[in-house]
Design an enzyme around this catalytic site. Structure first.
Site, mmCIF file in Angstrom:
data_model
loop_
_atom_site.group_PDB
_atom_site.id
_atom_site.type_symbol
_atom_site.label_atom_id
_atom_site.label_comp_id
_atom_site.label_asym_id
_atom_site.label_seq_id
_atom_site.Cartn_x
_atom_site.Cartn_y
_atom_site.Cartn_z
ATOM 1 N N GLU A 55 34.754 27.752 52.144
ATOM 2 C CA GLU A 55 33.530 28.510 52.470
ATOM 3 C C GLU A 55 33.322 28.561 53.980
ATOM 4 O OE1 GLU A 55 33.461 26.045 50.102
ATOM 5 O OE2 GLU A 55 31.947 26.517 48.573
ATOM 6 N N ASP A 199 33.284 54.759 52.680
ATOM 7 C CA ASP A 199 33.975 53.991 51.635
ATOM 8 C C ASP A 199 35.363 54.600 51.456
ATOM 9 O OD1 ASP A 199 35.015 52.920 49.329
ATOM 10 O OD2 ASP A 199 33.132 52.961 48.216
ATOM 11 N N THR A 225 39.348 49.065 49.495
ATOM 12 C CA THR A 225 40.063 48.114 48.651
ATOM 13 C C THR A 225 41.498 48.043 49.155
ATOM 14 O OG1 THR A 225 40.463 49.879 47.063
ATOM 15 C CG2 THR A 225 38.681 48.360 46.556
ATOM 16 N N ARG A 234 44.839 42.898 44.793
ATOM 17 C CA ARG A 234 43.519 43.370 44.375
ATOM 18 C C ARG A 234 42.451 42.716 45.249
ATOM 19 N NH1 ARG A 234 41.996 46.251 40.274
ATOM 20 N NH2 ARG A 234 44.235 46.488 39.954
#
Ligand code: DSN
Length: 418
Positions: A55, A199, A225, A234
């Site tokens: 994290e 996007d 992506t 992915r």
């Protein structure tokens, strides 16, 4: 404790994976958002990096033991910035939806007005669909494609922006077969004082390969992506102007996600490097040539191409002129039987429901990775038309499936195995 040696039940998973390898490699993969990622990317994604919690961000972690992970994530960040010429990159989004969510969380307040392309005209769920968090938390106003040419009408975008004064304009699509104009979107955003998010989920690989106008100089943030035309693992990514870097990083973590998937981030670093290779430009150019050839061949077979064709990696095919009774749902199912995988897709102003549809969406990234070119596209159009014409004839579909397998065997996705 050692790992259990009696793993028979788990072998079922590997048997199923072997069957999926066979399905992917013996049939035609025409889903526009899919691709074959490289063995090097898969090696990174299947690595011990999956064991690590990290994290935070490089050199600012909450747990120990992140020295090597820091180097890996920094490499991914640096390569993303270099590949796209961006001020800042956040490589932690688990998916494109998370990338978009982090932008909204970082730049907006609940209830703010946002302009985005309607889902049923080629936008994405996260562009304000009422069933998605975006449409529930923010006040999305939708623009649509024009009724005549089925292209995004920048005059309509401008009129809606002037009327609704959005805080953010979203430019981006999932089933729209034409290029977007980042300069025109920037001009509208500037006129109404809005931020611009581009996007690029579908077209990131085309941008990297020089086949689509570059939104990075014009947009405040670009999301994408990594697994579609970019051919990586992915996942998602956000590129930002320096002024928005801190807000987006804070929104991603701790705002939205917990521990980043460092094995996937390593795969992204590999993919960004692969996309810098000179051959990637040829790959991107061939994707577009293949899509254009396939669209032309399908038109010759009696299908109608939404907007009249394509200038990117995908096309939306209206089935009605080919056969008024044929739905997208049935076409998807029939083509599956013939070893051809694609998805049903609404056409603009579709008279049928999104679960049935009058169209299908077809993309060329996967078959282009396999090395197929224009002449194979003509064969694919022929397979599709024959299968749909003979859709009640099981033996005809089995014959076509055999021909499809023969074609795919000549163009192996993984010549050295997986
Ligand atoms: N599911 C993706 C696509 O197929 O376009 C979008 O998220």
């Amino acid at each position: 404790m050692p790992f259990p040696s009696d793993i028979d039940p788990d072998l079922d998973v590997f048997a199923l994976i072997d069957r999926e390898v066979e399905r992917q490699t013996s049939g035609l993969q025409l889903i526009a958002s899919e691709n074959f990622t490289s063995p090097a990317v898969m090696r990174a994604v299947g690595s011990v990096l999956t064991n690590k919690y990290s994290e935070g961000y490089p050199r600012k972690r909450y747990y120990g033991g992140n020295q090597i992970v820091d180097d890996i994530e920094q490499l991914a960040i640096d390569r993303a910035r270099t590949l796209f010429g961006a001020d800042h990159a956040n490589v932690q989004p688990h998916a494109g939806a998370n990338a978009n969510m982090a932008v909204y969380l970082g730049l907006l307040e609940a209830g703010d007005t946002v302009l985005g392309l309607s889902l049923d005209h080629g936008g994405h769920l996260t562009h304000g669909s009422p069933v998605n968090f975006s449409g529930r938390i923010y006040n999305f106003v939708s623009y649509k494609v024009a009724p005549g040419d089925e292209r995004i009408d920048m005059d309509q975008v401008r009129a809606l922006a002037i009327e609704h004064r959005p805080k953010l304009i979203v430019a981006g699509t999932t089933s729209y077969p034409r290029r977007l104009d980042p300069v025109a979107f920037r001009a509208v955003a500037d006129e109404v004082g809005a931020l611009l998010m581009f996007d690029a989920a579908h077209i990131a690989g085309l941008i990297a390969g020089g086949q689509h106008p570059d939104p990075v100089p014009h947009a405040d943030v670009v999301t994408f992506t990594t697994h579609k035309t970019l051919r990586g693992p992915r996942g998602g990514c956000v590129l930002t102007k320096a002024a928005h870097a801190a807000a987006i990083d804070k929104a991603m973590f701790p705002g939205l996600q917990g521990g980043p998937l460092e094995h996937v981030i390593a795969g992204k670093a590999v993919a960004f490097r692969e996309a810098m290779h000179p051959s990637f430009k040829d790959y991107a150019a061939q994707i577009v040539k293949n899509a254009s050839t396939l669209a032309g061949a399908l038109a010759n077979q009696g299908f109608r191409l939404v907007s009249g064709g394509t200038d990117i990696h995908l096309m939306v095919v209206d089935l009605q002129p080919f056969d008024a009774d044929l739905t997208g749902k049935e076409a998807q199912a029939v083509l599956d039987l013939a070893g051809i995988t694609l998805n049903k897709n609404a056409i603009p102003n579709d008279p049928r429901s999104p679960f049935v549809t009058s169209g299908v969406r077809i993309g060329t990234p996967s078959v282009t990775t396999q090395g197929m070119k224009e002449s194979e596209m003509l064969q694919i159009a022929d397979f599709i038309a024959r299968a749909l014409r003979q859709r009640t004839d099981e033996s005809a579909l089995a014959r076509i499936k055999g021909e499809v397998a023969e074609l795919c065997a000549a163009f192996p996705a993984y010549p050295n195995g997986v």
